[in-house]
Write an enzyme that holds these catalytic residues in place. Structure first.
Site, PDB file in Angstrom:
ATOM      1  N   ASP A  40     -12.430  80.641 -42.316  1.00 49.69           N
ATOM      2  CA  ASP A  40     -13.563  80.832 -43.221  1.00 49.69           C
ATOM      3  C   ASP A  40     -14.108  82.259 -43.203  1.00 49.69           C
ATOM      4  OD1 ASP A  40     -15.562  79.777 -45.098  1.00 49.69           O
ATOM      5  OD2 ASP A  40     -16.902  80.488 -43.546  1.00 49.69           O
ATOM      6  N   HIS A  78     -11.375  78.063 -47.064  1.00 49.74           N
ATOM      7  CA  HIS A  78     -12.279  78.899 -47.863  1.00 49.74           C
ATOM      8  C   HIS A  78     -11.457  79.327 -49.077  1.00 49.74           C
ATOM      9  CE1 HIS A  78     -15.199  82.426 -48.311  1.00 49.74           C
ATOM     10  NE2 HIS A  78     -14.201  82.748 -49.109  1.00 49.74           N
ATOM     11  N   HIS A  85     -22.321  79.444 -39.063  1.00 54.30           N
ATOM     12  CA  HIS A  85     -21.919  80.700 -38.411  1.00 54.30           C
ATOM     13  C   HIS A  85     -22.944  81.025 -37.330  1.00 54.30           C
ATOM     14  CE1 HIS A  85     -18.729  81.578 -41.343  1.00 54.30           C
ATOM     15  NE2 HIS A  85     -19.551  81.072 -42.235  1.00 54.30           N
ATOM     16  N   ARG A 118     -22.276  83.293 -34.906  1.00 47.27           N
ATOM     17  CA  ARG A 118     -22.132  84.745 -34.688  1.00 47.27           C
ATOM     18  C   ARG A 118     -21.839  85.185 -33.251  1.00 47.27           C
ATOM     19  NH1 ARG A 118     -21.074  85.295 -39.819  1.00 47.27           N
ATOM     20  NH2 ARG A 118     -22.825  85.653 -41.216  1.00 47.27           N
ATOM     21  N   HIS A 126     -27.613  87.259 -41.157  1.00 48.14           N
ATOM     22  CA  HIS A 126     -27.311  88.697 -41.172  1.00 48.14           C
ATOM     23  C   HIS A 126     -28.562  89.462 -40.757  1.00 48.14           C
ATOM     24  CE1 HIS A 126     -23.375  88.464 -43.003  1.00 48.14           C
ATOM     25  NE2 HIS A 126     -23.841  87.663 -43.931  1.00 48.14           N
ATOM     26  N   HIS A 129     -20.261  73.444 -41.060  1.00 48.69           N
ATOM     27  CA  HIS A 129     -20.017  74.844 -41.440  1.00 48.69           C
ATOM     28  C   HIS A 129     -21.215  75.719 -41.071  1.00 48.69           C
ATOM     29  CE1 HIS A 129     -17.899  77.495 -44.657  1.00 48.69           C
ATOM     30  NE2 HIS A 129     -18.616  78.255 -43.861  1.00 48.69           N
ATOM     31  N   HIS A 177     -17.443  74.719 -49.048  1.00 47.27           N
ATOM     32  CA  HIS A 177     -18.388  75.184 -50.078  1.00 47.27           C
ATOM     33  C   HIS A 177     -17.861  75.208 -51.522  1.00 47.27           C
ATOM     34  CE1 HIS A 177     -16.196  78.792 -48.995  1.00 47.27           C
ATOM     35  NE2 HIS A 177     -16.925  79.057 -47.932  1.00 47.27           N
ATOM     36  N   ASP A 195     -23.226  76.364 -44.480  1.00 47.38           N
ATOM     37  CA  ASP A 195     -22.688  77.733 -44.497  1.00 47.38           C
ATOM     38  C   ASP A 195     -23.775  78.713 -44.033  1.00 47.38           C
ATOM     39  OD1 ASP A 195     -21.011  79.898 -44.710  1.00 47.38           O
ATOM     40  OD2 ASP A 195     -20.846  79.844 -46.896  1.00 47.38           O
ATOM     41  N   ASN A 234     -15.136  83.014 -37.275  1.00 50.40           N
ATOM     42  CA  ASN A 234     -15.087  84.456 -37.574  1.00 50.40           C
ATOM     43  C   ASN A 234     -16.069  85.268 -36.725  1.00 50.40           C
ATOM     44  OD1 ASN A 234     -17.304  83.371 -38.931  1.00 50.40           O
ATOM     45  ND2 ASN A 234     -17.122  84.729 -40.682  1.00 50.40           N
TER      46      ASN A 234
HETATM   47 ZN   LIG Z   1     -16.601  80.514 -46.532  1.00 54.63          ZN
END
Ligand SMILES: [Zn+2]
Length: 439
Positions: free
Chosen positions: A161, A188, A69, A71, A318, A67, A241, A314, A101
Protein backbone atom coordinates in the site's frame (compact mmCIF):
# COMPACT_ATOMS: atom_id res chain seq x y z
CA UNK A 1 -9.69 -6.79 36.81
CA UNK A 2 -13.10 -6.30 38.31
CA UNK A 3 -16.60 -6.61 36.98
CA UNK A 4 -18.12 -3.79 34.92
CA UNK A 5 -21.89 -3.46 34.54
CA UNK A 6 -23.10 -1.35 31.61
CA UNK A 7 -26.72 -0.44 32.34
CA UNK A 8 -29.24 0.32 29.61
CA UNK A 9 -27.07 0.05 26.48
CA UNK A 10 -28.68 -0.36 23.07
CA UNK A 11 -26.85 -3.53 22.07
CA UNK A 12 -26.24 -3.25 18.28
CA UNK A 13 -28.75 -0.40 18.38
CA UNK A 14 -31.60 -2.60 19.71
CA UNK A 15 -33.67 -2.28 22.88
CA UNK A 16 -31.70 -1.22 25.99
CA UNK A 17 -30.10 -4.08 27.91
CA UNK A 18 -27.56 -4.53 30.67
CA UNK A 19 -24.16 -5.98 29.83
CA UNK A 20 -21.90 -7.48 32.47
CA UNK A 21 -18.18 -7.72 31.82
CA UNK A 22 -16.17 -10.05 34.08
CA UNK A 23 -12.44 -9.99 33.56
CA UNK A 24 -11.72 -10.26 29.85
CA UNK A 25 -15.11 -11.56 28.73
CA UNK A 26 -18.77 -10.69 28.46
CA UNK A 27 -20.38 -12.59 31.37
CA UNK A 28 -24.06 -11.83 30.73
CA UNK A 29 -26.44 -9.74 28.63
CA UNK A 30 -30.03 -9.21 29.77
CA UNK A 31 -32.42 -6.90 31.58
CA UNK A 32 -32.25 -6.15 35.28
CA UNK A 33 -28.73 -7.50 35.83
CA UNK A 34 -27.35 -6.78 39.30
CA UNK A 35 -23.67 -7.37 38.66
CA UNK A 36 -23.75 -10.39 40.96
CA UNK A 37 -24.39 -12.84 38.12
CA UNK A 38 -21.93 -15.69 37.87
CA UNK A 39 -20.67 -15.28 41.43
CA UNK A 40 -17.69 -13.20 42.54
CA UNK A 41 -15.75 -11.45 39.79
CA UNK A 42 -12.29 -12.27 38.55
CA UNK A 43 -10.74 -10.34 41.45
CA UNK A 44 -13.01 -11.58 44.23
CA UNK A 45 -15.93 -9.83 45.90
CA UNK A 46 -15.45 -6.25 44.69
CA UNK A 47 -18.83 -4.97 43.44
CA UNK A 48 -19.18 -4.27 39.74
CA UNK A 49 -18.34 -0.78 38.49
CA UNK A 50 -21.54 0.61 36.96
CA UNK A 51 -21.62 2.62 33.73
CA UNK A 52 -24.98 4.20 32.96
CA UNK A 53 -25.72 4.12 29.22
CA UNK A 54 -29.03 5.90 29.95
CA UNK A 55 -31.02 3.77 27.53
CA UNK A 56 -29.61 5.71 24.57
CA UNK A 57 -25.96 4.83 24.12
CA UNK A 58 -25.18 2.15 21.53
CA UNK A 59 -22.91 -0.82 22.23
CA UNK A 60 -20.98 -2.35 19.34
CA UNK A 61 -18.09 -4.80 19.10
CA UNK A 62 -14.75 -2.96 19.17
CA UNK A 63 -13.95 -1.61 15.71
CA UNK A 64 -11.32 -3.26 13.51
CA UNK A 65 -9.32 -1.26 10.96
CA UNK A 66 -7.80 -3.10 8.01
CA UNK A 67 -5.78 -0.09 6.87
CA UNK A 68 -3.84 2.10 9.32
CA UNK A 69 -0.51 3.83 8.83
CA UNK A 70 1.21 3.89 12.23
CA UNK A 71 4.48 5.20 10.69
CA UNK A 72 6.77 3.45 13.20
CA UNK A 73 9.56 2.54 12.56
CA UNK A 74 11.02 5.49 10.71
CA UNK A 75 8.51 8.36 10.71
CA UNK A 76 7.93 8.84 14.42
CA UNK A 77 7.61 12.58 13.73
CA UNK A 78 4.14 11.87 12.27
CA UNK A 79 2.93 8.94 14.41
CA UNK A 80 4.17 6.12 16.64
CA UNK A 81 2.58 2.79 17.47
CA UNK A 82 1.71 4.29 20.88
CA UNK A 83 0.13 7.53 19.63
CA UNK A 84 -1.61 5.73 16.76
CA UNK A 85 -3.12 3.09 19.03
CA UNK A 86 -4.22 5.82 21.44
CA UNK A 87 -5.97 7.54 18.51
CA UNK A 88 -7.50 4.19 17.56
CA UNK A 89 -8.88 3.64 21.07
CA UNK A 90 -10.42 7.14 21.08
CA UNK A 91 -12.08 6.25 17.79
CA UNK A 92 -13.57 3.05 19.23
CA UNK A 93 -11.07 0.62 17.69
CA UNK A 94 -9.74 -2.45 19.49
CA UNK A 95 -7.60 -3.73 16.59
CA UNK A 96 -5.78 -2.11 13.70
CA UNK A 97 -3.76 -3.49 10.81
CA UNK A 98 -0.52 -1.54 10.51
CA UNK A 99 0.53 -0.91 6.91
CA UNK A 100 3.97 -1.96 5.73
CA UNK A 101 5.29 1.29 4.21
CA UNK A 102 7.51 2.14 7.15
CA UNK A 103 11.30 2.81 7.22
CA UNK A 104 12.56 0.13 7.08
CA UNK A 105 9.71 -1.45 5.13
CA UNK A 106 7.88 -4.27 6.96
CA UNK A 107 9.07 -6.89 4.47
CA UNK A 108 10.79 -9.32 6.88
CA UNK A 109 9.80 -11.33 9.94
CA UNK A 110 12.06 -9.06 12.03
CA UNK A 111 10.27 -5.82 11.18
CA UNK A 112 6.72 -7.21 11.49
CA UNK A 113 7.63 -8.71 14.88
CA UNK A 114 9.01 -5.34 15.99
CA UNK A 115 5.70 -3.60 15.12
CA UNK A 116 3.71 -6.43 16.70
CA UNK A 117 5.69 -6.12 19.95
CA UNK A 118 5.30 -2.34 20.04
CA UNK A 119 1.54 -2.92 19.72
CA UNK A 120 1.57 -5.34 22.66
CA UNK A 121 3.46 -2.80 24.77
CA UNK A 122 1.06 0.04 23.93
CA UNK A 123 -1.87 -1.69 25.61
CA UNK A 124 -4.47 0.52 23.89
CA UNK A 125 -5.35 -1.58 20.87
CA UNK A 126 -4.23 -4.81 19.22
CA UNK A 127 -1.82 -4.17 16.36
CA UNK A 128 -1.73 -6.69 13.53
CA UNK A 129 1.14 -5.91 11.16
CA UNK A 130 0.60 -6.05 7.40
CA UNK A 131 3.56 -7.48 5.49
CA UNK A 132 4.90 -6.00 2.27
CA UNK A 133 4.23 -7.99 -0.91
CA UNK A 134 7.57 -7.09 -2.48
CA UNK A 135 11.01 -6.31 -1.09
CA UNK A 136 11.22 -2.60 -0.22
CA UNK A 137 7.78 -2.05 -1.86
CA UNK A 138 9.73 -1.91 -5.11
CA UNK A 139 7.49 -4.30 -7.01
CA UNK A 140 10.40 -6.38 -8.31
CA UNK A 141 10.87 -9.34 -6.00
CA UNK A 142 8.48 -11.10 -3.60
CA UNK A 143 9.17 -10.40 0.09
CA UNK A 144 9.51 -13.22 2.63
CA UNK A 145 5.76 -13.81 2.81
CA UNK A 146 6.05 -17.27 4.40
CA UNK A 147 8.51 -16.12 7.06
CA UNK A 148 6.22 -13.23 8.00
CA UNK A 149 3.23 -15.60 8.15
CA UNK A 150 5.18 -17.99 10.42
CA UNK A 151 6.56 -15.21 12.65
CA UNK A 152 5.18 -14.29 16.08
CA UNK A 153 3.11 -11.63 14.29
CA UNK A 154 1.34 -14.31 12.17
CA UNK A 155 0.85 -11.97 9.23
CA UNK A 156 -2.14 -12.79 7.01
CA UNK A 157 -2.60 -9.52 5.11
CA UNK A 158 0.06 -8.48 2.61
CA UNK A 159 0.15 -5.13 0.85
CA UNK A 160 2.53 -2.73 -0.86
CA UNK A 161 0.00 0.00 0.00
CA UNK A 162 1.11 3.42 -1.10
CA UNK A 163 2.31 1.65 -4.19
CA UNK A 164 0.49 -0.69 -6.55
CA UNK A 165 1.78 -4.18 -7.28
CA UNK A 166 1.61 -3.34 -10.97
CA UNK A 167 3.62 -6.26 -12.40
CA UNK A 168 1.01 -8.91 -13.27
CA UNK A 169 3.46 -11.79 -12.83
CA UNK A 170 4.52 -10.64 -9.35
CA UNK A 171 0.87 -10.16 -8.41
CA UNK A 172 0.01 -13.63 -9.67
CA UNK A 173 2.88 -15.20 -7.67
CA UNK A 174 1.85 -13.33 -4.50
CA UNK A 175 -1.74 -14.52 -4.88
CA UNK A 176 -0.54 -18.10 -5.34
CA UNK A 177 1.89 -17.91 -2.42
CA UNK A 178 -0.55 -16.61 0.23
CA UNK A 179 -2.93 -19.52 -0.37
CA UNK A 180 -0.57 -21.76 1.65
CA UNK A 181 -1.43 -19.92 4.89
CA UNK A 182 -4.89 -18.52 4.07
CA UNK A 183 -3.46 -15.04 3.50
CA UNK A 184 -4.79 -12.24 1.35
CA UNK A 185 -3.16 -9.66 -0.89
CA UNK A 186 -4.56 -6.17 -0.30
CA UNK A 187 -4.03 -4.17 -3.47
CA UNK A 188 -3.58 -0.42 -3.74
CA UNK A 189 -5.09 -0.23 -7.22
CA UNK A 190 -3.31 2.49 -9.14
CA UNK A 191 -1.94 1.98 -12.63
CA UNK A 192 1.34 3.89 -12.35
CA UNK A 193 1.71 5.09 -15.95
CA UNK A 194 -1.85 6.47 -16.03
CA UNK A 195 -1.24 8.48 -12.84
CA UNK A 196 2.18 10.00 -13.45
CA UNK A 197 2.22 13.47 -11.91
CA UNK A 198 -1.47 13.17 -11.01
CA UNK A 199 -2.68 15.70 -8.45
CA UNK A 200 -6.42 15.10 -8.16
CA UNK A 201 -9.39 13.26 -9.71
CA UNK A 202 -9.53 13.61 -13.51
CA UNK A 203 -12.77 15.38 -14.39
CA UNK A 204 -14.47 18.73 -14.71
CA UNK A 205 -12.78 20.24 -11.69
CA UNK A 206 -9.26 19.16 -12.67
CA UNK A 207 -9.88 20.64 -16.11
CA UNK A 208 -10.97 23.97 -14.64
CA UNK A 209 -8.10 24.11 -12.15
CA UNK A 210 -5.49 22.94 -14.67
CA UNK A 211 -4.23 20.19 -12.35
CA UNK A 212 -3.05 16.86 -13.76
CA UNK A 213 -5.91 14.39 -13.49
CA UNK A 214 -6.04 10.93 -11.97
CA UNK A 215 -8.49 8.97 -14.10
CA UNK A 216 -10.93 6.48 -12.62
CA UNK A 217 -9.68 3.95 -15.17
CA UNK A 218 -6.27 3.91 -13.46
CA UNK A 219 -7.95 2.33 -10.44
CA UNK A 220 -10.51 0.25 -12.31
CA UNK A 221 -8.09 -1.37 -14.78
CA UNK A 222 -5.96 -2.77 -11.94
CA UNK A 223 -9.03 -3.99 -10.05
CA UNK A 224 -10.32 -5.74 -13.18
CA UNK A 225 -6.96 -7.42 -13.72
CA UNK A 226 -6.58 -8.52 -10.11
CA UNK A 227 -10.11 -9.91 -9.86
CA UNK A 228 -9.35 -12.06 -12.89
CA UNK A 229 -5.95 -13.09 -11.56
CA UNK A 230 -7.39 -14.07 -8.17
CA UNK A 231 -10.12 -16.10 -9.85
CA UNK A 232 -7.56 -17.72 -12.17
CA UNK A 233 -5.34 -18.97 -9.35
CA UNK A 234 -8.16 -19.56 -6.85
CA UNK A 235 -6.85 -17.12 -4.27
CA UNK A 236 -8.40 -14.20 -2.44
CA UNK A 237 -7.74 -10.54 -3.13
CA UNK A 238 -8.77 -7.48 -1.15
CA UNK A 239 -9.14 -4.09 -2.82
CA UNK A 240 -7.99 -1.16 -0.70
CA UNK A 241 -9.86 2.16 -0.59
CA UNK A 242 -12.31 1.79 -3.51
CA UNK A 243 -13.09 5.26 -4.79
CA UNK A 244 -15.09 5.10 -8.04
CA UNK A 245 -18.54 3.96 -9.16
CA UNK A 246 -16.83 1.83 -11.83
CA UNK A 247 -14.77 0.02 -9.19
CA UNK A 248 -18.00 -0.83 -7.38
CA UNK A 249 -19.41 -2.39 -10.56
CA UNK A 250 -16.29 -4.55 -10.97
CA UNK A 251 -16.42 -5.85 -7.40
CA UNK A 252 -20.16 -6.47 -7.74
CA UNK A 253 -19.48 -8.52 -10.89
CA UNK A 254 -16.70 -10.52 -9.19
CA UNK A 255 -18.94 -11.34 -6.24
CA UNK A 256 -21.74 -12.41 -8.59
CA UNK A 257 -19.26 -14.94 -10.00
CA UNK A 258 -18.61 -16.29 -6.50
CA UNK A 259 -14.96 -15.22 -6.52
CA UNK A 260 -13.19 -14.46 -3.25
CA UNK A 261 -12.91 -10.70 -3.68
CA UNK A 262 -13.38 -8.21 -0.84
CA UNK A 263 -13.16 -4.42 -0.76
CA UNK A 264 -12.97 -1.49 1.60
CA UNK A 265 -14.00 2.17 1.43
CA UNK A 266 -12.60 5.02 3.52
CA UNK A 267 -14.79 7.41 5.52
CA UNK A 268 -13.51 10.37 3.47
CA UNK A 269 -14.58 8.77 0.18
CA UNK A 270 -18.07 8.37 1.69
CA UNK A 271 -18.36 12.10 2.37
CA UNK A 272 -15.99 14.39 0.49
CA UNK A 273 -15.77 15.27 -3.23
CA UNK A 274 -13.21 16.81 -5.58
CA UNK A 275 -15.09 20.12 -5.39
CA UNK A 276 -13.07 20.70 -2.19
CA UNK A 277 -9.85 20.84 -4.22
CA UNK A 278 -10.99 24.27 -5.44
CA UNK A 279 -9.81 25.57 -2.05
CA UNK A 280 -6.26 24.38 -2.85
CA UNK A 281 -6.06 23.31 0.78
CA UNK A 282 -3.66 20.31 0.80
CA UNK A 283 -5.63 18.73 3.63
CA UNK A 284 -7.89 17.43 0.83
CA UNK A 285 -5.00 15.85 -1.09
CA UNK A 286 -5.23 12.09 -0.76
CA UNK A 287 -4.50 8.89 -2.65
CA UNK A 288 -6.80 7.73 -4.24
CA UNK A 289 -8.16 11.25 -4.76
CA UNK A 290 -11.53 12.58 -3.70
CA UNK A 291 -13.93 11.82 -6.55
CA UNK A 292 -17.36 13.13 -7.65
CA UNK A 293 -20.72 13.23 -5.93
CA UNK A 294 -21.91 10.35 -8.15
CA UNK A 295 -18.98 8.23 -6.95
CA UNK A 296 -19.71 9.07 -3.31
CA UNK A 297 -23.33 8.00 -3.69
CA UNK A 298 -22.34 4.75 -5.45
CA UNK A 299 -19.86 3.95 -2.66
CA UNK A 300 -22.49 4.53 0.04
CA UNK A 301 -24.95 2.29 -1.76
CA UNK A 302 -22.34 -0.44 -2.24
CA UNK A 303 -21.39 -0.35 1.44
CA UNK A 304 -25.07 -0.59 2.35
CA UNK A 305 -25.77 -3.58 0.08
CA UNK A 306 -22.55 -5.39 1.08
CA UNK A 307 -20.75 -5.11 -2.27
CA UNK A 308 -18.11 -3.17 -0.33
CA UNK A 309 -17.33 -5.32 2.71
CA UNK A 310 -15.97 -2.81 5.15
CA UNK A 311 -14.89 0.68 6.13
CA UNK A 312 -11.14 1.13 6.53
CA UNK A 313 -9.67 4.44 7.62
CA UNK A 314 -6.44 4.68 5.58
CA UNK A 315 -5.35 6.79 8.59
CA UNK A 316 -2.34 8.58 7.08
CA UNK A 317 -0.70 10.97 9.54
CA UNK A 318 1.70 13.60 8.20
CA UNK A 319 3.64 16.27 10.08
CA UNK A 320 2.63 19.90 9.69
CA UNK A 321 5.47 20.76 7.28
CA UNK A 322 4.45 18.03 4.80
CA UNK A 323 0.89 19.35 4.55
CA UNK A 324 1.19 23.09 5.15
CA UNK A 325 2.65 23.94 1.74
CA UNK A 326 1.48 24.41 -1.83
CA UNK A 327 -0.85 21.77 -3.28
CA UNK A 328 1.65 20.23 -5.69
CA UNK A 329 4.32 19.72 -3.01
CA UNK A 330 2.04 18.41 -0.26
CA UNK A 331 2.02 14.80 0.93
CA UNK A 332 -1.07 12.71 0.24
CA UNK A 333 -3.25 11.40 3.05
CA UNK A 334 -5.51 12.24 5.97
CA UNK A 335 -5.80 11.12 9.58
CA UNK A 336 -9.02 9.22 10.17
CA UNK A 337 -9.08 6.97 13.24
CA UNK A 338 -10.69 9.50 15.59
CA UNK A 339 -13.45 10.61 13.19
CA UNK A 340 -14.30 7.39 11.28
CA UNK A 341 -17.29 6.33 13.35
CA UNK A 342 -18.80 9.84 13.28
CA UNK A 343 -18.41 10.05 9.50
CA UNK A 344 -20.02 6.62 9.08
CA UNK A 345 -22.89 7.65 11.37
CA UNK A 346 -23.34 10.86 9.37
CA UNK A 347 -23.17 9.27 5.90
CA UNK A 348 -24.68 5.81 6.51
CA UNK A 349 -26.76 5.69 9.71
CA UNK A 350 -28.31 9.15 9.81
CA UNK A 351 -29.17 8.75 6.10
CA UNK A 352 -30.99 5.47 6.79
CA UNK A 353 -28.65 3.39 4.62
CA UNK A 354 -27.28 1.24 7.45
CA UNK A 355 -28.44 0.40 10.97
CA UNK A 356 -26.06 -0.06 13.92
CA UNK A 357 -25.94 -3.82 13.42
CA UNK A 358 -24.81 -3.04 9.88
CA UNK A 359 -22.12 -0.72 11.21
CA UNK A 360 -20.91 -3.51 13.52
CA UNK A 361 -20.71 -5.80 10.51
CA UNK A 362 -18.86 -3.34 8.22
CA UNK A 363 -16.51 -1.85 10.82
CA UNK A 364 -15.80 -4.87 13.02
CA UNK A 365 -17.01 -8.34 11.97
CA UNK A 366 -16.09 -8.30 8.29
CA UNK A 367 -12.68 -6.63 8.59
CA UNK A 368 -11.80 -9.14 11.32
CA UNK A 369 -12.76 -12.02 9.02
CA UNK A 370 -10.83 -10.59 6.06
CA UNK A 371 -7.74 -10.13 8.28
CA UNK A 372 -8.26 -13.57 9.92
CA UNK A 373 -8.05 -11.82 13.27
CA UNK A 374 -9.17 -14.02 16.16
CA UNK A 375 -10.97 -12.49 19.15
CA UNK A 376 -12.24 -9.41 17.29
CA UNK A 377 -15.43 -8.69 15.37
CA UNK A 378 -17.24 -11.28 17.46
CA UNK A 379 -20.98 -11.32 18.25
CA UNK A 380 -22.10 -9.56 21.44
CA UNK A 381 -22.93 -12.57 23.61
CA UNK A 382 -21.98 -14.17 26.93
CA UNK A 383 -18.62 -15.89 26.76
CA UNK A 384 -17.26 -13.65 23.98
CA UNK A 385 -14.21 -11.43 24.51
CA UNK A 386 -15.14 -8.02 25.91
CA UNK A 387 -13.82 -5.96 22.98
CA UNK A 388 -16.45 -3.25 22.89
CA UNK A 389 -17.25 0.33 22.01
CA UNK A 390 -20.00 2.34 23.72
CA UNK A 391 -21.02 5.40 21.75
CA UNK A 392 -23.39 8.30 22.18
CA UNK A 393 -25.11 8.86 18.82
CA UNK A 394 -27.02 11.93 20.03
CA UNK A 395 -23.83 13.89 20.65
CA UNK A 396 -23.08 16.77 18.27
CA UNK A 397 -19.67 18.39 18.21
CA UNK A 398 -17.25 20.31 16.04
CA UNK A 399 -14.04 18.51 15.06
CA UNK A 400 -11.05 20.10 16.78
CA UNK A 401 -7.74 18.50 15.81
CA UNK A 402 -5.96 20.22 18.71
CA UNK A 403 -7.58 17.61 20.92
CA UNK A 404 -6.50 14.58 18.84
CA UNK A 405 -4.60 11.72 20.42
CA UNK A 406 -2.81 11.22 17.09
CA UNK A 407 0.53 12.95 16.74
CA UNK A 408 -0.68 14.50 13.46
CA UNK A 409 -3.46 16.99 12.76
CA UNK A 410 -4.13 16.58 9.02
CA UNK A 411 -7.89 16.09 9.21
CA UNK A 412 -10.22 17.31 6.45
CA UNK A 413 -13.00 17.77 9.02
CA UNK A 414 -11.56 20.61 11.13
CA UNK A 415 -14.40 22.93 12.15
CA UNK A 416 -17.05 20.61 10.72
CA UNK A 417 -19.93 19.44 12.91
CA UNK A 418 -20.19 15.66 13.02
CA UNK A 419 -22.56 13.47 15.00
CA UNK A 420 -21.73 10.88 17.65
CA UNK A 421 -18.96 10.39 20.16
CA UNK A 422 -17.16 7.36 21.53
CA UNK A 423 -17.97 7.28 25.24
CA UNK A 424 -15.97 4.18 26.19
CA UNK A 425 -13.78 1.55 24.53
CA UNK A 426 -12.94 -1.79 26.14
CA UNK A 427 -10.01 -3.99 25.12
CA UNK A 428 -10.52 -7.45 26.65
CA UNK A 429 -12.52 -5.94 29.50
CA UNK A 430 -10.10 -3.09 30.22
CA UNK A 431 -11.39 0.42 29.54
CA UNK A 432 -8.95 2.15 27.20
CA UNK A 433 -11.30 5.14 26.89
CA UNK A 434 -13.85 6.31 29.47
CA UNK A 435 -16.11 9.36 29.13
CA UNK A 436 -14.39 10.13 25.84
CA UNK A 437 -10.93 10.29 27.39
CA UNK A 438 -7.99 7.87 27.34
CA UNK A 439 -7.58 6.02 30.60
ZN1 LIG B 1 -3.27 3.06 -0.44
Amino acid sequence: MSKILIRGAKVLGGEPQDVLIDGETIAAIGTGLSGEEGGPGADGDTPATVIDAEGRMVLLPGLVDLHTHLREPGREDSETVLTGTRAAAVGGYTAVHAMANTFPVADTAGVVEQVWRLGKESGYCDVQPVGAVTVGLEGKQLAELGAMADSAAQVRVFSDDGKCVDDAVIMRRALEYVKAFDGVVAQHAQEPRLTEGAQMNEGTVSGELGLTGWPAVAEESIIARDILLAAHVGSRVHICHLSTAGSVELVRWAKSKGWDVTAEVTPHHLLLTDELVRTYNPVYKVNPPLRTEADVLALREALADGTIDCVATDHAPHPHEDKDCEWAAAAMGMVGLETALSVVQHTMVDTGLLDWAGVADRMSARPAVIGRLAGHGRPLAAGEPANLVLLDPAYRGVVNPAGFASRSRNTPYEGRELPGRVFATFLRGQATVMDGKLT
